[in-house]
Design a protein around this motif. Structure first.
Motif, PDB file in Angstrom:
ATOM      1  N   SER A  67      46.957  63.807  50.153  1.00  0.00           N
ATOM      2  CA  SER A  67      47.257  64.694  49.559  1.00  0.00           C
ATOM      3  C   SER A  67      46.647  66.395  49.535  1.00  0.00           C
ATOM      4  CB  SER A  67      46.188  63.880  48.006  1.00  0.00           C
ATOM      5  OG  SER A  67      46.838  65.465  47.265  1.00  0.00           O
ATOM      6  N   TYR A  69      47.163  71.132  49.499  1.00  0.00           N
ATOM      7  CA  TYR A  69      47.672  71.712  49.780  1.00  0.00           C
ATOM      8  C   TYR A  69      47.488  73.005  50.781  1.00  0.00           C
ATOM      9  CZ  TYR A  69      48.859  76.195  46.662  1.00  0.00           C
ATOM     10  OH  TYR A  69      50.240  76.843  47.066  1.00  0.00           O
ATOM     11  N   GLU A  92      39.346  73.885  41.454  1.00  0.00           N
ATOM     12  CA  GLU A  92      40.022  73.555  40.083  1.00  0.00           C
ATOM     13  C   GLU A  92      41.335  74.061  40.462  1.00  0.00           C
ATOM     14  OE1 GLU A  92      39.675  70.973  38.447  1.00  0.00           O
ATOM     15  OE2 GLU A  92      37.013  70.571  38.296  1.00  0.00           O
ATOM     16  N   GLU A  93      42.657  73.214  40.428  1.00  0.00           N
ATOM     17  CA  GLU A  93      44.185  73.380  39.928  1.00  0.00           C
ATOM     18  C   GLU A  93      43.836  75.074  38.976  1.00  0.00           C
ATOM     19  OE1 GLU A  93      48.380  72.839  39.221  1.00  0.00           O
ATOM     20  OE2 GLU A  93      47.003  70.910  38.834  1.00  0.00           O
ATOM     21  N   GLY A  94      44.483  76.063  39.893  1.00  0.00           N
ATOM     22  CA  GLY A  94      44.884  77.218  39.192  1.00  0.00           C
ATOM     23  C   GLY A  94      43.652  78.140  39.522  1.00  0.00           C
ATOM     24  N   TYR A 155      46.467  81.002  44.470  1.00  0.00           N
ATOM     25  CA  TYR A 155      45.929  79.906  43.702  1.00  0.00           C
ATOM     26  C   TYR A 155      45.619  79.001  44.511  1.00  0.00           C
ATOM     27  CZ  TYR A 155      46.526  84.539  40.749  1.00  0.00           C
ATOM     28  OH  TYR A 155      47.057  85.690  39.599  1.00  0.00           O
ATOM     29  N   ALA A 156      44.661  78.087  44.017  1.00  0.00           N
ATOM     30  CA  ALA A 156      44.681  76.429  44.470  1.00  0.00           C
ATOM     31  C   ALA A 156      46.045  76.454  42.952  1.00  0.00           C
ATOM     32  CB  ALA A 156      43.214  76.117  43.363  1.00  0.00           C
ATOM     33  N   GLY A 157      46.101  75.075  44.178  1.00  0.00           N
ATOM     34  CA  GLY A 157      47.852  74.192  44.209  1.00  0.00           C
ATOM     35  C   GLY A 157      47.294  73.166  43.317  1.00  0.00           C
ATOM     36  N   MET A 158      45.930  72.297  43.491  1.00  0.00           N
ATOM     37  CA  MET A 158      45.714  71.285  43.182  1.00  0.00           C
ATOM     38  C   MET A 158      43.969  71.447  43.120  1.00  0.00           C
ATOM     39  SD  MET A 158      45.809  69.078  47.173  1.00  0.00           S
ATOM     40  CE  MET A 158      44.372  68.006  46.859  1.00  0.00           C
ATOM     41  N   THR A 159      43.511  70.030  43.032  1.00  0.00           N
ATOM     42  CA  THR A 159      42.159  70.461  42.734  1.00  0.00           C
ATOM     43  C   THR A 159      41.432  68.825  43.111  1.00  0.00           C
ATOM     44  OG1 THR A 159      42.471  70.436  39.989  1.00  0.00           O
ATOM     45  CG2 THR A 159      40.035  68.956  40.936  1.00  0.00           C
ATOM     46  N   ASP A 185      41.901  65.731  49.050  1.00  0.00           N
ATOM     47  CA  ASP A 185      41.823  65.816  48.229  1.00  0.00           C
ATOM     48  C   ASP A 185      40.575  64.751  48.731  1.00  0.00           C
ATOM     49  OD1 ASP A 185      40.867  63.831  46.209  1.00  0.00           O
ATOM     50  OD2 ASP A 185      42.498  63.056  45.371  1.00  0.00           O
TER      51      ASP A 185
END
Length: 320
Positions: A67, A69, A92-94, A155-159, A185
């Motif tokens: 996983s 991004y 964090e995502e976003g 932007y971050a597409g995942m945490t 991850d």
């Protein structure tokens, strides 16, 4: 006078006889030809050993995150303004990761919002075609400003955890779709191995994963037989927890052992010969006599062969 002639003739005859004896000596006795002892033939041998033999496959793979991004800008030509994150940072995502220098575009966008609101009010009041066209034109301008702003920020597409940040200084010209930042991850790390021959690692096979000299238990979790786009890779997961020190791209060895026999009689694989259905080796017996013996072969690997019958540990197998 006649007497002198006779004496001379006798003297010549006598000398002739003596000369003949000088040129023709008596025949010499022939000697027996010399004899040379034939040396014994020397053979190079390999002594059969008793040891543990394994049928195994070893491959080198890399730490991979199932996983992840990859963040990049969608258009070329812009210049970098700022990268807001560093490797190892949790996001964090976003979250905003980086942005381009867009000059006064942000101001123009805010101003255009007001212009669109004003045009909307005018159209609601008059309802004329001219007012409607003005609203559409101003809305198109706002949409274009919005598109440019969106393309100038990633932007971050995942945490997860930032594992890679491209070394770029402010003002550097960016290339479209070139990875600037990679997020993974940490709980989804595994080992990826790519090869044209995947049969050595069947799905579910237990393996040993070696990282930095330490061994960990693992298993083959995905192969090309699964429904997946990557048909040239296998993926091995840790079965007793993922080591905390792993980083994406780190090398790791994968070992699969298919068979293992202890106290086996083992010789070099190259010494086993075949002739039709016959399998044999050449040995030197206790009298140093060269002979062929039939054997039964067990486990074989890249260099060695197990001999089940026909040889004992200590037997001398002829190399040449």
């Amino acid at each position: 006078m006649k007497h002198k002639i006779i004496m001379s003739a006798a003297l010549i005859i006598s000398m002739t006889g003596m000369t003949g004896c000088f040129f023709f000596p008596a025949e010499e006795e022939l000697l027996e030809p010399p004899t040379v002892a034939i040396e014994d033939i020397a053979y190079s041998t390999y002594t059969a050993k008793q040891k543990t033999i394994e049928d195994k496959t070893v491959a080198t793979g890399y730490v991979f995150c199932k996983s992840q991004y990859n963040a990049s800008f969608p258009e070329s030509g812009g210049t970098l303004k700022t990268i807001y994150v560093t490797a190892g940072q949790h996001v964090e995502e976003g979250d905003l990761l980086a942005e381009l220098d867009v000059g006064d575009l942000d101001y123009l966008y805010k101003q255009q919002l007001l212009i669109v609101q004003k045009a909307q009010i005018a159209y609601n009041s008059s309802g004329t075609a001219d007012a409607r066209l003005t609203l559409e034109m101003e809305q198109n301008t706002l949409t274009e400003y919005e598109r440019q702003l969106n393309n100038s920020r990633i932007y971050a597409g995942m945490t997860g955890e930032v594992c890679f940040v491209q070394d770029m200084d402010p003002g550097t010209t960016v290339t479209a779709y070139k990875t600037i930042i990679k997020i993974v991850d940490p709980s989804q790390l595994c080992i990826q191995y790519s090869s044209s021959n995947m049969k050595s690692f069947p799905l579910g096979e237990e393996v040993t994963i070696t990282v930095d000299g330490e061994d960990y238990s693992g298993c083959v979790s995905k192969t090309p037989t699964d429904v997946m786009k990557d048909t040239s890779s296998i993926y091995c997961e840790f079965t007793d927890g993922t080591p905390s020190f792993l980083t994406v791209g780190q090398t790791a060895d994968i070992t699969a052992v298919f068979a293992r026999h202890e106290n086996a009689v083992v010789i070099s694989k190259t010494l086993v010969k075949t002739d039709g259905d016959r399998t044999y080796v050449t040995i030197l017996d206790e009298n140093d006599t060269k002979k062929e013996v039939d054997v039964t072969v067990g486990i074989t690997n890249a260099t060695e062969a197990e001999i089940l019958t026909g040889l004992n540990a200590g037997d001398r197998v002829v190399v040449r």
